[in-house]
Design an enzyme around this catalytic site. Structure first.
Site, mmCIF file in Angstrom:
data_model
loop_
_atom_site.group_PDB
_atom_site.id
_atom_site.type_symbol
_atom_site.label_atom_id
_atom_site.label_comp_id
_atom_site.label_asym_id
_atom_site.label_seq_id
_atom_site.Cartn_x
_atom_site.Cartn_y
_atom_site.Cartn_z
ATOM 1 N N GLY A 8 -31.546 -28.394 -66.700
ATOM 2 C CA GLY A 8 -32.231 -29.029 -65.582
ATOM 3 C C GLY A 8 -33.612 -28.446 -65.344
ATOM 4 N N SER A 9 -33.952 -28.314 -64.066
ATOM 5 C CA SER A 9 -35.321 -27.943 -63.704
ATOM 6 C C SER A 9 -35.737 -26.540 -64.147
ATOM 7 C CB SER A 9 -35.496 -28.054 -62.190
ATOM 8 O OG SER A 9 -35.172 -29.360 -61.780
ATOM 9 N N THR A 10 -34.775 -25.731 -64.595
ATOM 10 C CA THR A 10 -35.191 -24.402 -65.064
ATOM 11 C C THR A 10 -36.068 -24.512 -66.302
ATOM 12 O OG1 THR A 10 -33.120 -24.227 -66.311
ATOM 13 C CG2 THR A 10 -33.180 -23.165 -64.163
ATOM 14 N N MET A 11 -36.175 -25.722 -66.881
ATOM 15 C CA MET A 11 -37.042 -25.933 -68.040
ATOM 16 C C MET A 11 -38.484 -26.241 -67.641
ATOM 17 S SD MET A 11 -35.402 -25.526 -70.874
ATOM 18 C CE MET A 11 -34.674 -24.126 -70.018
#
Lengths: 85, 552
Positions: free
Chosen positions: B284-287
């Site tokens: 998810g948004s950790t990328m």
């Protein structure tokens, strides 16, 4: 001369015989000593492993923290504060 | 008359002598081999010489796995030397039923070996030894104890009854750890006591000790915080991985649910698995920091570049990209801080087709890492279909790929080290790691600085803040794939970050799997876990505060 040679040979035989006896005895003695040391090493290693476990049980961080908080009434500082010099 | 008596005696005596000589000659010459063998078979024995399995230590010398001798107590029922009195005393010491033991002994009158108690502990053994009960024998065995118990269960692993590694480090480094029993040939007397050693066949080889990179203090701290978060959010499972930002050593790796390795019957299938390295999730948004990094590297984007996100939705082919609210026009910094899907999608489409993928692959996502533990998963990050804008868009905000918490740690480690990629390892290192520059240092530093905004009061994870320190990180929430597509009810809450942001000492990834209740997002579930563990870790590691102090 021949008598002398014979005597020397006889003496050498006796000395070597005693040597053999002495060596055998020495082997037995040293072997027993080694066995003792093996046993001792074994016991010490076993003792060490038990003490290692005992220490890690007593000094477990959970334990230290519990004692610090309950018995010694210590607490974590909530904020970083600094005394200015 | 006298004469023939004399001769008779001489003849008889000579006859006896001749018979004796003949017999001796027969035994010594004709039959010697057979007799020698039979004699040896009764007195010569090969006995094994025990050897310890090596100790597993943490980086500060705290034991994580220790072998200690235990004694199995046995009797020989066929000799009937263990009488009723002895049985009573023995049963009293060992806390077993004397009647049952007596019946066991009576039921097996022909057996020569019967265990009374296997692996009795040292105190019991000492007491039985002192009681000097006739007919009781001892056999030494080893038992492995795990002082850290469930805190490090999946990393350290367990051994089987034969002292061979089954899981974790015990399995991966079995060859090094295991002790090899030696053997020697001995001469025993009628009572079975060793009289003399005849020959050493093989010297016992003691197992070598092993030092892990794990810091048990941090491990305990991380495990406690993870466990309480999982209880609070009624989550299914969770993992925390912490690595040293300067050396790539894993400082803590914990999983919940866990099990007590001292009681292997306690091991459940989930608890046994080291989920931090075996299970993959959509990150998810950790990328997003990697997408931002690609944007900065292009030279066309800066932290303050304006991106219009109105009206909060954005269509890419069949895909509708959505923000929870219309954020209007925001900067690239705010896109990261607020985790705006729309803004990141627009950034991704502006970049070269392979730009985001290249960054992700260079920092080490989706590759075999090889920290030295069994069961490490590969993850999926492919460059297939990058020509499709939908694929590029979803990749930019972390969908369509699967990574383990370990991969995420590797990626963030590269950011924290200023663009140096170094191998993660579970073993304590004495030399500086082989590192390779994969990202320009100024770019990595800039992204880290931008990620500090995430833990600001207006960011998505103010709960990850630590008083006195600057913390950089990124939240992520992904939905799990269920029957017929994404499942709206099952989430994975992630937070990946580093502290202190000015010169990171460690990176940490927190994954909470399927939290239930109101809060399911990475910012509200995993962020605070990060904050609490980081606060304790920074203090334990003695890191100098880098934020403005409160002066009193």
């Amino acid at each position: 001369v021949q008598v002398w040679l014979l005597l020397v040979a006889l003496g050498a035989a006796v000395v070597s015989g005693i040597q053999v006896v002495w060596q055998t005895h020495e082997v037995r003695r040293l072997h027993a000593e080694m066995e003792d040391m093996h046993t001792k090493q074994d016991e010490l290693l076993a003792e060490y492993s038990r003490l290692l476990l005992e220490r890690s049980t007593l000094a477990a961080y959970q334990n230290v923290e519990r004692i610090a908080q309950t018995e010694l009434a210590m607490q974590f500082p909530e904020t970083v504060e600094r005394l200015d010099q | 008359m006298k004469v023939w008596r004399h001769y008779l005696l001489v003849v008889v005596f000579l006859g006896f002598c001749a018979a004796l000589v003949a017999r001796v000659g027969y035994l010594n010459v004709a039959n010697s081999e057979f007799l020698q063998e039979q004699g040896d078979a009764r007195t010569i024995r090969t006995v094994s010489m025990p050897a310890f399995r090596g100790v597993i230590y943490d980086r500060n010398g705290e034991p994580l796995a220790v072998s200690t001798p235990v004694m199995s107590i046995w009797a020989d029922p066929s000799l009937k030397r263990l009488d009723i009195q002895g049985v009573d005393r023995l049963a009293g010491i060992l806390g077993i039923d004397p009647v049952g033991l007596q019946m066991d002994l009576a039921a097996n009158p022909n057996r020569e070996f019967l265990y009374i108690k296997r692996r009795a502990n040292w105190n019991e053994y000492q007491q039985v030894l002192e009681a000097k009960i006739p007919g009781v024998h001892f056999q030494r065995e080893y038992r492995r104890y795990y002082p850290a118990s469930d805190t490090a269960a999946q990393v350290v692993g367990i051994t089987n009854i034969d002292d061979q590694g089954l899981e974790g480090v015990e399995l991966a480094f079995n060859e090094q750890l295991r002790g090899q029993y030696g053997s020697k040939v001995v001469l025993k007397d009628r009572r079975g006591e060793i009289v003399k050693d005849l020959e050493y066949l093989e010297a016992p080889r003691f197992g070598k000790d092993l030092e892990l990179s794990i810091d048990l203090r941090l491990q305990v701290l991380a495990h406690r915080e993870l466990r309480s978060a999982i209880e609070r959010h009624q989550a299914a499972s969770g993992s925390v991985v912490m690595a040293d930002a300067h050396t790539g050593e894993i400082l803590a790796m914990v999983n919940e649910p866990s099990y007590n390795p001292n009681d292997p019957a306690d091991a459940t299938r989930v608890g046994l698995r080291n989920q931090a390295i075996t299970d993959t999730y959509e990150p998810g948004s950790t990328m997003k920091p990697f997408t931002v990094l690609a944007a900065l590297a292009s030279g066309r984007w800066h932290a303050d570049t304006q991106i219009p996100t109105s009206p909060g939705t954005f269509r890419v082919g069949r895909l509708l990209v959505r923000d929870p609210v219309n954020r209007g026009t925001i900067t690239l910094l705010q896109a990261l801080q607020k985790s705006s899907q729309v803004a990141i999608a627009k950034v991704a489409l502006d970049l070269d087709e392979r730009a985001v993928f290249e960054v992700m692959s260079r920092v080490g996502l989706g590759e075999y890492i090889g920290i030295g533990l069994p069961g490490e998963s590969l993850g999926t990050l492919t460059d297939k279909g990058l020509r499709n804008p939908v694929i590029r868009t979803t990749l930019a905000y972390g969908y369509g790929l699967a990574l383990s918490p370990l991969h995420l740690t590797q990626g963030y480690l590269t950011l924290a080290s200023g663009g140096l990629r170094m191998p993660l390892t579970i073993l304590r290192q004495n030399a500086p790691p082989r590192s390779e520059r994969v990202i320009e240092e100024s770019l990595a530093r800039e992204v880290v600085t931008m990620m500090e905004s995430v833990t600001a009061p207006e960011g998505t994870a103010p709960g990850a803040r630590v008083s006195g320190y600057r913390v950089a990180g990124k939240t992520g929430t992904s939905r799990k794939v269920g029957v017929g597509g994404y499942d709206d009810k099952r989430h994975v809450a992630l937070f990946a970050g580093m502290a202190p942001a000015t010169d990171p000492r460690f990176v940490m990834v927190v994954v909470v799997n399927e939290p239930k209740g109101e809060a399911v997002g990475g910012g509200s579930v995993s962020g605070p876990v990060f904050g609490r563990i980081a606060a304790g870790a920074l203090r334990l590691l003695g890191v100098r505060p880098d934020a403005e102090p409160v002066v009193i």
